[in-house]
Write an enzyme that holds these catalytic residues in place. Structure first.
Site, PDB file in Angstrom:
ATOM      1  N   LYS A  67      -3.372  -5.612  11.389  1.00 48.39           N
ATOM      2  CA  LYS A  67      -2.927  -4.312  11.917  1.00 48.39           C
ATOM      3  C   LYS A  67      -2.263  -4.539  13.267  1.00 48.39           C
ATOM      4  CE  LYS A  67      -4.740   0.356  12.841  1.00 48.39           C
ATOM      5  NZ  LYS A  67      -5.925   1.235  12.767  1.00 48.39           N
ATOM      6  N   SER A 142      -5.600   5.596  10.163  1.00 55.24           N
ATOM      7  CA  SER A 142      -4.416   5.029  10.755  1.00 55.24           C
ATOM      8  C   SER A 142      -4.082   3.625  10.224  1.00 55.24           C
ATOM      9  CB  SER A 142      -4.580   4.943  12.280  1.00 55.24           C
ATOM     10  OG  SER A 142      -5.612   4.039  12.623  1.00 55.24           O
ATOM     11  N   SER A 166     -10.407   5.372  10.257  1.00 57.75           N
ATOM     12  CA  SER A 166      -9.118   4.717   9.988  1.00 57.75           C
ATOM     13  C   SER A 166      -9.147   3.491   9.101  1.00 57.75           C
ATOM     14  CB  SER A 166      -8.459   4.333  11.305  1.00 57.75           C
ATOM     15  OG  SER A 166      -7.776   5.430  11.808  1.00 57.75           O
TER      16      SER A 166
HETATM   17  N1  GLN Z   1      -7.712  10.070  12.101  1.00 60.02           N
HETATM   18  C1  GLN Z   1      -8.559   9.970  13.255  1.00 60.02           C
HETATM   19  C2  GLN Z   1      -7.741  10.229  14.499  1.00 60.02           C
HETATM   20  O1  GLN Z   1      -6.621  10.582  14.368  1.00 60.02           O
HETATM   21  C3  GLN Z   1      -9.217   8.634  13.305  1.00 60.02           C
HETATM   22  C4  GLN Z   1      -8.280   7.557  13.677  1.00 60.02           C
HETATM   23  C5  GLN Z   1      -8.931   6.205  13.737  1.00 60.02           C
HETATM   24  O2  GLN Z   1     -10.016   5.985  13.213  1.00 60.02           O
HETATM   25  N2  GLN Z   1      -8.288   5.305  14.458  1.00 60.02           N
HETATM   26  O3  GLN Z   1      -8.198  10.097  15.579  1.00 60.02           O
END
Ligand code: GLN
Length: 475
Positions: A67, A142, A166
Protein backbone atom coordinates in the site's frame (compact mmCIF):
# COMPACT_ATOMS: atom_id res chain seq x y z
CA UNK A 1 -1.86 -22.89 -12.64
CA UNK A 2 -0.05 -19.67 -13.55
CA UNK A 3 2.61 -18.41 -11.14
CA UNK A 4 0.73 -15.17 -10.43
CA UNK A 5 -2.25 -17.20 -9.23
CA UNK A 6 -0.27 -18.69 -6.35
CA UNK A 7 -0.74 -17.71 -2.75
CA UNK A 8 2.12 -17.23 -0.27
CA UNK A 9 2.19 -20.84 0.94
CA UNK A 10 2.13 -22.29 -2.58
CA UNK A 11 4.80 -19.85 -3.74
CA UNK A 12 7.04 -20.75 -0.80
CA UNK A 13 6.61 -24.45 -1.51
CA UNK A 14 7.44 -24.03 -5.19
CA UNK A 15 10.52 -21.94 -4.36
CA UNK A 16 11.72 -24.49 -1.81
CA UNK A 17 11.22 -27.34 -4.27
CA UNK A 18 13.22 -25.45 -6.90
CA UNK A 19 10.26 -25.39 -9.32
CA UNK A 20 10.89 -21.69 -9.99
CA UNK A 21 12.86 -18.75 -8.58
CA UNK A 22 11.81 -15.45 -7.04
CA UNK A 23 12.79 -13.81 -10.31
CA UNK A 24 10.35 -16.06 -12.19
CA UNK A 25 7.63 -15.11 -9.72
CA UNK A 26 8.29 -11.38 -10.03
CA UNK A 27 8.37 -11.64 -13.83
CA UNK A 28 5.05 -13.51 -13.78
CA UNK A 29 3.47 -10.84 -11.59
CA UNK A 30 4.81 -8.07 -13.85
CA UNK A 31 3.49 -9.79 -16.99
CA UNK A 32 0.13 -10.27 -15.32
CA UNK A 33 0.03 -6.62 -14.26
CA UNK A 34 0.86 -5.50 -17.79
CA UNK A 35 -1.86 -7.73 -19.23
CA UNK A 36 -4.68 -7.15 -16.74
CA UNK A 37 -4.11 -4.11 -14.55
CA UNK A 38 -5.08 -1.65 -17.27
CA UNK A 39 -8.75 -2.17 -16.52
CA UNK A 40 -8.41 -2.71 -12.74
CA UNK A 41 -5.88 -0.01 -11.83
CA UNK A 42 -4.62 -1.62 -8.63
CA UNK A 43 -1.02 -0.42 -9.02
CA UNK A 44 0.12 3.18 -8.84
CA UNK A 45 3.75 2.40 -9.65
CA UNK A 46 5.87 -0.70 -10.08
CA UNK A 47 9.64 -0.35 -10.14
CA UNK A 48 10.32 -3.52 -12.07
CA UNK A 49 14.10 -3.26 -11.91
CA UNK A 50 14.03 -2.78 -8.14
CA UNK A 51 11.78 -5.82 -7.60
CA UNK A 52 13.85 -7.99 -9.95
CA UNK A 53 17.06 -6.93 -8.25
CA UNK A 54 15.67 -7.87 -4.83
CA UNK A 55 14.48 -11.18 -6.28
CA UNK A 56 17.97 -11.94 -7.58
CA UNK A 57 19.44 -11.11 -4.17
CA UNK A 58 17.09 -13.55 -2.49
CA UNK A 59 16.02 -16.19 -5.04
CA UNK A 60 13.67 -17.81 -2.53
CA UNK A 61 11.63 -14.73 -1.73
CA UNK A 62 7.98 -14.01 -2.38
CA UNK A 63 6.89 -10.63 -3.85
CA UNK A 64 4.31 -8.62 -1.89
CA UNK A 65 2.35 -5.59 -3.17
CA UNK A 66 2.63 -2.62 -0.81
CA UNK A 67 0.00 0.00 0.00
CA UNK A 68 1.41 3.34 -1.07
CA UNK A 69 1.78 4.75 2.44
CA UNK A 70 4.41 2.31 3.67
CA UNK A 71 7.98 3.49 3.12
CA UNK A 72 10.33 1.37 1.02
CA UNK A 73 13.80 2.82 0.63
CA UNK A 74 14.36 4.43 -2.76
CA UNK A 75 10.72 4.04 -3.79
CA UNK A 76 7.92 6.62 -4.09
CA UNK A 77 5.50 6.86 -1.17
CA UNK A 78 2.64 9.11 -2.22
CA UNK A 79 -0.21 8.07 0.08
CA UNK A 80 -2.19 8.59 -3.18
CA UNK A 81 -1.89 12.32 -2.60
CA UNK A 82 -0.77 15.04 -4.98
CA UNK A 83 1.01 16.61 -2.04
CA UNK A 84 3.54 13.73 -1.98
CA UNK A 85 3.98 13.34 -5.72
CA UNK A 86 7.67 12.92 -6.40
CA UNK A 87 8.56 12.03 -2.80
CA UNK A 88 11.07 9.17 -2.47
CA UNK A 89 11.46 7.26 0.81
CA UNK A 90 14.86 7.50 2.47
CA UNK A 91 14.37 4.34 4.57
CA UNK A 92 12.46 1.07 4.96
CA UNK A 93 9.50 0.90 7.34
CA UNK A 94 9.99 -1.72 10.05
CA UNK A 95 7.35 -3.93 8.41
CA UNK A 96 9.36 -3.87 5.18
CA UNK A 97 12.61 -4.71 7.00
CA UNK A 98 10.82 -7.56 8.77
CA UNK A 99 9.30 -8.86 5.54
CA UNK A 100 12.69 -8.85 3.86
CA UNK A 101 14.23 -10.70 6.80
CA UNK A 102 11.51 -13.36 6.53
CA UNK A 103 11.93 -13.98 2.80
CA UNK A 104 9.56 -11.49 1.19
CA UNK A 105 10.25 -8.56 -1.10
CA UNK A 106 8.25 -5.42 -1.75
CA UNK A 107 7.06 -5.45 -5.37
CA UNK A 108 4.75 -2.73 -6.65
CA UNK A 109 2.88 0.04 -4.90
CA UNK A 110 -0.88 -0.12 -4.81
CA UNK A 111 -3.57 2.56 -4.79
CA UNK A 112 -5.58 3.74 -1.80
CA UNK A 113 -7.80 6.57 -0.62
CA UNK A 114 -5.67 9.66 -0.09
CA UNK A 115 -3.93 9.31 3.30
CA UNK A 116 -6.18 6.26 3.93
CA UNK A 117 -9.30 8.39 4.35
CA UNK A 118 -12.22 6.72 2.67
CA UNK A 119 -14.03 3.47 1.96
CA UNK A 120 -13.95 3.18 -1.82
CA UNK A 121 -10.52 4.34 -3.10
CA UNK A 122 -12.45 7.09 -4.93
CA UNK A 123 -10.54 9.60 -2.79
CA UNK A 124 -7.23 8.66 -4.40
CA UNK A 125 -5.63 11.76 -5.85
CA UNK A 126 -3.66 9.69 -8.35
CA UNK A 127 -5.85 7.11 -10.05
CA UNK A 128 -9.01 5.00 -10.25
CA UNK A 129 -9.10 1.41 -8.98
CA UNK A 130 -11.94 -0.88 -10.04
CA UNK A 131 -13.30 -3.98 -8.37
CA UNK A 132 -11.96 -7.01 -10.29
CA UNK A 133 -15.26 -8.82 -9.69
CA UNK A 134 -17.27 -6.04 -11.34
CA UNK A 135 -15.41 -3.22 -13.02
CA UNK A 136 -18.35 -0.85 -12.59
CA UNK A 137 -17.95 -1.03 -8.82
CA UNK A 138 -15.44 0.20 -6.26
CA UNK A 139 -12.92 -2.17 -4.64
CA UNK A 140 -13.63 -0.70 -1.18
CA UNK A 141 -11.11 1.31 0.76
CA UNK A 142 -8.96 2.65 1.89
CA UNK A 143 -6.74 -0.37 0.97
CA UNK A 144 -8.63 -0.74 -2.33
CA UNK A 145 -5.52 -1.24 -4.46
CA UNK A 146 -4.30 -4.02 -2.15
CA UNK A 147 -7.69 -5.78 -2.27
CA UNK A 148 -8.08 -5.40 -6.04
CA UNK A 149 -4.55 -6.71 -6.57
CA UNK A 150 -5.16 -9.80 -4.42
CA UNK A 151 -8.72 -10.43 -5.63
CA UNK A 152 -7.74 -9.87 -9.26
CA UNK A 153 -4.73 -12.18 -9.01
CA UNK A 154 -2.43 -9.28 -9.78
CA UNK A 155 -0.10 -10.18 -6.91
CA UNK A 156 0.67 -13.06 -4.55
CA UNK A 157 -0.39 -11.10 -1.44
CA UNK A 158 -0.47 -7.49 -0.26
CA UNK A 159 -0.04 -5.27 2.77
CA UNK A 160 -2.80 -2.89 3.75
CA UNK A 161 -3.50 -0.64 6.70
CA UNK A 162 -6.61 -0.41 8.81
CA UNK A 163 -7.64 2.54 10.96
CA UNK A 164 -11.40 1.99 11.00
CA UNK A 165 -11.92 -0.86 8.56
CA UNK A 166 -9.57 -0.22 5.65
CA UNK A 167 -8.27 -3.78 5.45
CA UNK A 168 -11.46 -5.61 6.32
CA UNK A 169 -14.02 -3.78 4.16
CA UNK A 170 -12.04 -3.92 0.87
CA UNK A 171 -11.14 -7.56 1.62
CA UNK A 172 -14.87 -8.25 1.87
CA UNK A 173 -15.56 -6.40 -1.42
CA UNK A 174 -12.82 -8.28 -3.34
CA UNK A 175 -13.08 -11.77 -1.84
CA UNK A 176 -9.79 -11.67 0.08
CA UNK A 177 -8.77 -12.57 3.59
CA UNK A 178 -7.78 -9.48 5.60
CA UNK A 179 -6.40 -9.18 9.12
CA UNK A 180 -6.48 -6.09 11.29
CA UNK A 181 -4.04 -6.87 14.09
CA UNK A 182 -4.55 -5.65 17.66
CA UNK A 183 -3.32 -2.14 18.28
CA UNK A 184 0.41 -2.40 18.98
CA UNK A 185 0.91 -5.87 17.54
CA UNK A 186 2.63 -4.57 14.39
CA UNK A 187 5.08 -1.67 14.21
CA UNK A 188 3.97 1.51 12.45
CA UNK A 189 7.48 2.95 12.14
CA UNK A 190 7.78 4.14 8.55
CA UNK A 191 4.04 3.93 7.90
CA UNK A 192 2.55 7.34 7.16
CA UNK A 193 0.30 8.16 10.10
CA UNK A 194 -3.40 8.87 9.71
CA UNK A 195 -4.84 8.40 13.23
CA UNK A 196 -2.04 7.25 15.47
CA UNK A 197 -4.19 5.69 18.19
CA UNK A 198 -5.92 3.46 15.63
CA UNK A 199 -3.61 2.69 12.68
CA UNK A 200 -2.39 -0.88 12.11
CA UNK A 201 -0.66 -2.64 9.21
CA UNK A 202 -1.93 -6.06 8.21
CA UNK A 203 -1.91 -8.74 5.50
CA UNK A 204 -4.43 -9.12 2.65
CA UNK A 205 -4.20 -12.56 1.13
CA UNK A 206 -5.78 -15.43 -0.81
CA UNK A 207 -6.11 -17.66 2.28
CA UNK A 208 -6.12 -17.54 6.07
CA UNK A 209 -2.91 -19.55 6.16
CA UNK A 210 -1.19 -16.99 3.93
CA UNK A 211 -2.29 -14.25 6.31
CA UNK A 212 -0.89 -16.21 9.27
CA UNK A 213 2.44 -16.65 7.48
CA UNK A 214 2.68 -12.92 6.82
CA UNK A 215 1.56 -11.95 10.32
CA UNK A 216 4.25 -14.15 11.81
CA UNK A 217 6.75 -12.07 9.85
CA UNK A 218 5.18 -8.67 10.63
CA UNK A 219 4.31 -8.86 14.33
CA UNK A 220 6.46 -8.03 17.32
CA UNK A 221 8.22 -5.39 19.35
CA UNK A 222 10.01 -2.54 17.60
CA UNK A 223 12.19 -0.09 19.46
CA UNK A 224 11.11 2.58 16.97
CA UNK A 225 7.42 2.26 17.88
CA UNK A 226 6.64 2.71 21.57
CA UNK A 227 3.17 1.17 21.19
CA UNK A 228 4.58 -2.30 20.44
CA UNK A 229 4.98 -4.28 23.67
CA UNK A 230 7.63 -6.93 24.19
CA UNK A 231 4.91 -9.53 24.14
CA UNK A 232 5.96 -12.80 22.54
CA UNK A 233 4.68 -13.48 19.01
CA UNK A 234 2.91 -16.85 18.95
CA UNK A 235 3.45 -19.15 15.99
CA UNK A 236 0.31 -18.23 14.06
CA UNK A 237 0.91 -20.86 11.41
CA UNK A 238 1.26 -23.63 13.95
CA UNK A 239 -1.92 -22.41 15.64
CA UNK A 240 -3.83 -23.38 12.49
CA UNK A 241 -2.98 -27.05 12.86
CA UNK A 242 -5.84 -27.79 15.22
CA UNK A 243 -8.27 -25.23 13.82
CA UNK A 244 -11.82 -26.31 14.54
CA UNK A 245 -15.22 -24.82 15.36
CA UNK A 246 -15.90 -27.48 18.01
CA UNK A 247 -16.72 -25.86 21.34
CA UNK A 248 -15.86 -22.36 20.10
CA UNK A 249 -18.13 -19.75 21.62
CA UNK A 250 -19.22 -17.28 18.98
CA UNK A 251 -20.94 -14.09 20.07
CA UNK A 252 -23.60 -12.37 17.99
CA UNK A 253 -24.05 -8.75 19.04
CA UNK A 254 -27.70 -7.88 19.18
CA UNK A 255 -26.94 -4.23 18.37
CA UNK A 256 -25.51 -5.30 14.99
CA UNK A 257 -28.46 -7.28 13.69
CA UNK A 258 -31.02 -4.63 12.87
CA UNK A 259 -28.88 -1.90 11.51
CA UNK A 260 -30.64 0.32 8.96
CA UNK A 261 -29.02 -0.01 5.57
CA UNK A 262 -27.99 -3.64 6.07
CA UNK A 263 -28.26 -5.21 2.63
CA UNK A 264 -30.57 -8.28 2.67
CA UNK A 265 -28.01 -10.40 0.81
CA UNK A 266 -25.28 -9.47 3.30
CA UNK A 267 -27.69 -10.40 6.07
CA UNK A 268 -28.48 -13.74 4.42
CA UNK A 269 -24.78 -14.57 3.93
CA UNK A 270 -23.95 -13.58 7.52
CA UNK A 271 -26.87 -15.63 8.90
CA UNK A 272 -25.70 -18.61 6.85
CA UNK A 273 -22.17 -18.17 8.21
CA UNK A 274 -23.54 -18.28 11.76
CA UNK A 275 -25.49 -21.46 10.94
CA UNK A 276 -22.42 -23.05 9.35
CA UNK A 277 -20.38 -22.35 12.50
CA UNK A 278 -23.12 -23.83 14.65
CA UNK A 279 -23.37 -26.93 12.47
CA UNK A 280 -19.61 -27.36 12.77
CA UNK A 281 -19.84 -27.44 16.55
CA UNK A 282 -19.65 -23.81 17.66
CA UNK A 283 -21.87 -22.50 20.42
CA UNK A 284 -23.74 -19.35 19.39
CA UNK A 285 -24.28 -16.84 22.18
CA UNK A 286 -26.18 -13.58 21.98
CA UNK A 287 -24.18 -10.73 23.48
CA UNK A 288 -24.53 -7.00 23.83
CA UNK A 289 -22.22 -4.11 22.97
CA UNK A 290 -24.41 -1.35 24.41
CA UNK A 291 -22.28 1.63 23.37
CA UNK A 292 -22.14 0.64 19.68
CA UNK A 293 -24.43 3.49 18.63
CA UNK A 294 -21.80 6.05 19.65
CA UNK A 295 -18.88 4.45 17.82
CA UNK A 296 -19.23 6.35 14.53
CA UNK A 297 -19.51 9.71 16.28
CA UNK A 298 -16.51 8.93 18.49
CA UNK A 299 -14.40 7.77 15.55
CA UNK A 300 -15.22 10.86 13.49
CA UNK A 301 -13.95 13.05 16.31
CA UNK A 302 -10.84 11.11 17.30
CA UNK A 303 -9.58 10.09 13.84
CA UNK A 304 -9.83 13.59 12.28
CA UNK A 305 -8.32 15.15 15.43
CA UNK A 306 -5.28 12.91 15.15
CA UNK A 307 -5.16 13.34 11.37
CA UNK A 308 -5.13 17.12 11.65
CA UNK A 309 -2.07 16.89 13.88
CA UNK A 310 -0.31 14.23 11.77
CA UNK A 311 -0.89 16.02 8.47
CA UNK A 312 0.49 19.32 9.76
CA UNK A 313 3.93 18.15 8.61
CA UNK A 314 2.94 18.40 4.94
CA UNK A 315 3.54 22.11 4.62
CA UNK A 316 5.30 22.56 1.30
CA UNK A 317 8.64 22.98 3.06
CA UNK A 318 9.82 19.54 4.04
CA UNK A 319 7.90 17.11 1.82
CA UNK A 320 6.45 16.96 -1.66
CA UNK A 321 4.43 19.60 -3.42
CA UNK A 322 5.38 23.24 -3.04
CA UNK A 323 3.10 25.92 -4.50
CA UNK A 324 4.60 28.15 -7.13
CA UNK A 325 2.11 30.89 -6.30
CA UNK A 326 3.44 31.57 -2.80
CA UNK A 327 4.65 35.07 -1.99
CA UNK A 328 5.64 34.59 1.65
CA UNK A 329 6.03 31.74 4.11
CA UNK A 330 2.40 31.81 5.28
CA UNK A 331 1.00 31.68 1.76
CA UNK A 332 3.52 28.92 1.00
CA UNK A 333 1.90 26.77 3.69
CA UNK A 334 -1.64 27.68 2.70
CA UNK A 335 -1.30 27.37 -1.05
CA UNK A 336 0.82 24.20 -0.97
CA UNK A 337 -1.76 22.52 1.25
CA UNK A 338 -4.73 23.89 -0.68
CA UNK A 339 -3.29 22.62 -3.97
CA UNK A 340 -1.91 19.35 -2.63
CA UNK A 341 -4.69 17.86 -0.47
CA UNK A 342 -7.98 16.53 -1.86
CA UNK A 343 -11.45 17.42 -0.58
CA UNK A 344 -11.88 14.56 1.93
CA UNK A 345 -8.49 15.16 3.51
CA UNK A 346 -9.27 18.85 3.86
CA UNK A 347 -12.64 18.02 5.40
CA UNK A 348 -10.92 15.83 8.03
CA UNK A 349 -8.26 18.44 8.78
CA UNK A 350 -10.91 21.11 9.29
CA UNK A 351 -13.07 18.83 11.48
CA UNK A 352 -10.05 17.72 13.47
CA UNK A 353 -8.75 21.23 14.01
CA UNK A 354 -12.21 22.32 15.16
CA UNK A 355 -12.69 19.55 17.74
CA UNK A 356 -9.23 20.23 19.18
CA UNK A 357 -9.63 23.99 19.34
CA UNK A 358 -9.77 25.71 22.69
CA UNK A 359 -13.30 25.88 24.02
CA UNK A 360 -14.36 22.79 22.06
CA UNK A 361 -11.69 20.33 23.19
CA UNK A 362 -13.61 19.33 26.33
CA UNK A 363 -16.97 19.24 24.60
CA UNK A 364 -15.80 16.99 21.76
CA UNK A 365 -12.36 15.44 21.96
CA UNK A 366 -12.16 14.65 25.62
CA UNK A 367 -15.76 13.39 25.76
CA UNK A 368 -15.08 11.18 22.75
CA UNK A 369 -12.10 9.69 24.59
CA UNK A 370 -14.34 8.85 27.56
CA UNK A 371 -16.94 7.18 25.37
CA UNK A 372 -14.13 5.28 23.63
CA UNK A 373 -13.24 3.79 27.01
CA UNK A 374 -16.85 2.65 27.44
CA UNK A 375 -16.78 1.03 24.00
CA UNK A 376 -13.57 -0.76 24.90
CA UNK A 377 -15.17 -2.02 28.13
CA UNK A 378 -18.09 -3.43 26.12
CA UNK A 379 -15.61 -5.58 24.22
CA UNK A 380 -13.70 -6.58 27.38
CA UNK A 381 -16.96 -7.76 28.94
CA UNK A 382 -18.02 -9.69 25.84
CA UNK A 383 -14.70 -11.53 25.59
CA UNK A 384 -15.21 -12.78 29.15
CA UNK A 385 -18.12 -14.77 27.72
CA UNK A 386 -17.19 -15.67 24.14
CA UNK A 387 -14.09 -16.48 22.08
CA UNK A 388 -15.00 -14.33 19.11
CA UNK A 389 -17.69 -12.12 17.67
CA UNK A 390 -19.09 -12.82 14.23
CA UNK A 391 -20.50 -9.82 12.36
CA UNK A 392 -21.02 -8.63 8.81
CA UNK A 393 -17.87 -6.95 7.57
CA UNK A 394 -19.66 -4.12 5.82
CA UNK A 395 -23.40 -3.43 5.53
CA UNK A 396 -23.32 -3.73 1.72
CA UNK A 397 -21.40 -5.50 -1.02
CA UNK A 398 -19.22 -3.39 -3.34
CA UNK A 399 -21.16 -0.34 -4.51
CA UNK A 400 -20.99 1.60 -7.77
CA UNK A 401 -18.70 4.53 -8.47
CA UNK A 402 -20.27 7.79 -7.34
CA UNK A 403 -23.04 6.00 -5.45
CA UNK A 404 -22.11 7.46 -2.07
CA UNK A 405 -21.69 11.14 -2.80
CA UNK A 406 -22.36 12.55 0.61
CA UNK A 407 -19.65 11.85 3.17
CA UNK A 408 -21.96 10.57 5.89
CA UNK A 409 -23.34 7.79 3.66
CA UNK A 410 -19.77 6.78 2.89
CA UNK A 411 -18.80 6.86 6.59
CA UNK A 412 -21.68 4.52 7.45
CA UNK A 413 -20.06 1.74 5.42
CA UNK A 414 -17.64 1.26 8.33
CA UNK A 415 -20.30 0.72 10.91
CA UNK A 416 -19.21 -2.83 11.73
CA UNK A 417 -15.47 -2.30 11.66
CA UNK A 418 -15.07 0.95 13.59
CA UNK A 419 -16.10 -0.26 17.08
CA UNK A 420 -13.41 -2.97 17.18
CA UNK A 421 -10.83 -0.46 15.92
CA UNK A 422 -11.70 1.90 18.78
CA UNK A 423 -11.38 -1.01 21.22
CA UNK A 424 -7.91 -1.89 19.84
CA UNK A 425 -8.76 -5.58 19.46
CA UNK A 426 -7.95 -7.82 16.48
CA UNK A 427 -10.32 -8.76 13.66
CA UNK A 428 -10.43 -10.59 10.35
CA UNK A 429 -12.47 -10.54 7.19
CA UNK A 430 -13.04 -13.94 5.62
CA UNK A 431 -14.87 -14.64 2.32
CA UNK A 432 -18.34 -16.01 3.06
CA UNK A 433 -20.42 -15.99 -0.12
CA UNK A 434 -21.69 -14.15 -3.17
CA UNK A 435 -24.83 -12.09 -3.61
CA UNK A 436 -27.52 -13.97 -5.53
CA UNK A 437 -28.29 -11.42 -8.21
CA UNK A 438 -25.03 -9.63 -8.98
CA UNK A 439 -22.58 -12.30 -7.78
CA UNK A 440 -20.55 -9.91 -5.66
CA UNK A 441 -18.28 -11.27 -2.94
CA UNK A 442 -19.21 -10.75 0.71
CA UNK A 443 -16.99 -11.39 3.72
CA UNK A 444 -17.81 -11.81 7.38
CA UNK A 445 -15.84 -10.36 10.25
CA UNK A 446 -14.50 -12.27 13.25
CA UNK A 447 -13.34 -10.19 16.21
CA UNK A 448 -11.18 -11.49 19.09
CA UNK A 449 -9.68 -9.78 22.14
CA UNK A 450 -6.46 -7.78 22.18
CA UNK A 451 -3.36 -9.83 21.27
CA UNK A 452 -5.50 -12.89 20.63
CA UNK A 453 -4.45 -13.22 17.00
CA UNK A 454 -3.62 -16.92 17.38
CA UNK A 455 -7.23 -17.59 18.36
CA UNK A 456 -8.48 -15.28 15.61
CA UNK A 457 -6.47 -17.21 13.02
CA UNK A 458 -7.75 -20.55 14.29
CA UNK A 459 -11.38 -19.50 14.15
CA UNK A 460 -10.98 -17.76 10.79
CA UNK A 461 -9.35 -20.88 9.34
CA UNK A 462 -12.05 -23.12 10.79
CA UNK A 463 -14.60 -20.89 9.08
CA UNK A 464 -12.68 -20.80 5.81
CA UNK A 465 -12.78 -24.60 5.77
CA UNK A 466 -16.59 -24.65 5.97
CA UNK A 467 -17.31 -21.46 4.02
CA UNK A 468 -18.97 -21.91 0.64
CA UNK A 469 -16.14 -19.92 -0.99
CA UNK A 470 -12.42 -20.23 -0.88
CA UNK A 471 -10.70 -16.86 -0.98
CA UNK A 472 -10.26 -15.35 -4.12
CA UNK A 473 -9.76 -15.44 -7.74
CA UNK A 474 -11.76 -13.04 -9.81
CA UNK A 475 -10.33 -13.74 -13.22
N1 GLN B 1 -13.18 4.46 6.00
C1 GLN B 1 -12.67 4.92 7.26
C2 GLN B 1 -12.24 6.36 7.14
O1 GLN B 1 -12.48 6.93 6.13
C3 GLN B 1 -11.54 4.05 7.71
C4 GLN B 1 -10.31 4.28 6.92
C5 GLN B 1 -9.17 3.42 7.37
O2 GLN B 1 -9.33 2.42 8.06
N2 GLN B 1 -7.97 3.86 7.02
O3 GLN B 1 -11.69 6.92 8.01
Amino acid sequence: MELYELGVKEAQEGLAAGDFTAEDLVKAVIARKNAADGEVGAYLTFDEEHALELARLNPRSVPIAIKDLINVRGQPCTCASKILKGYVSPYDATVIAKLKAAGFIPAGRVNMDEFAMGSSTENSGLGVTRNPYDLTRVPGGSSGGSAAAVGGNLCIAALGTDTGGSIRQPASFCNCVGIKPSYGRVSRFGVTAFASSLDQVGPMTKSVEDAAILMKALAGHDEHDGTTPREEVPDYVKALEDASMKGVKIGIAKEYSNVTGLDPEVKRITDEAVKACENAGAEIVEVSLPHTEYAMAVYYIIAPAEASANLARFDGVRFGHRSEKAVDVFSLYCKSRAEGFGAEVKRRIIMGTYVLSSGYYDAYYSRAQKVRTLIKRDFDAVFQKVDALLTPCAPTPAFSFGEKQDPLTMYLNDLYTIPSSLAGVCASSVPAGFTADSKLPVGVQFVCGGFEEAKLFKISKAFEDISPVKAARAF
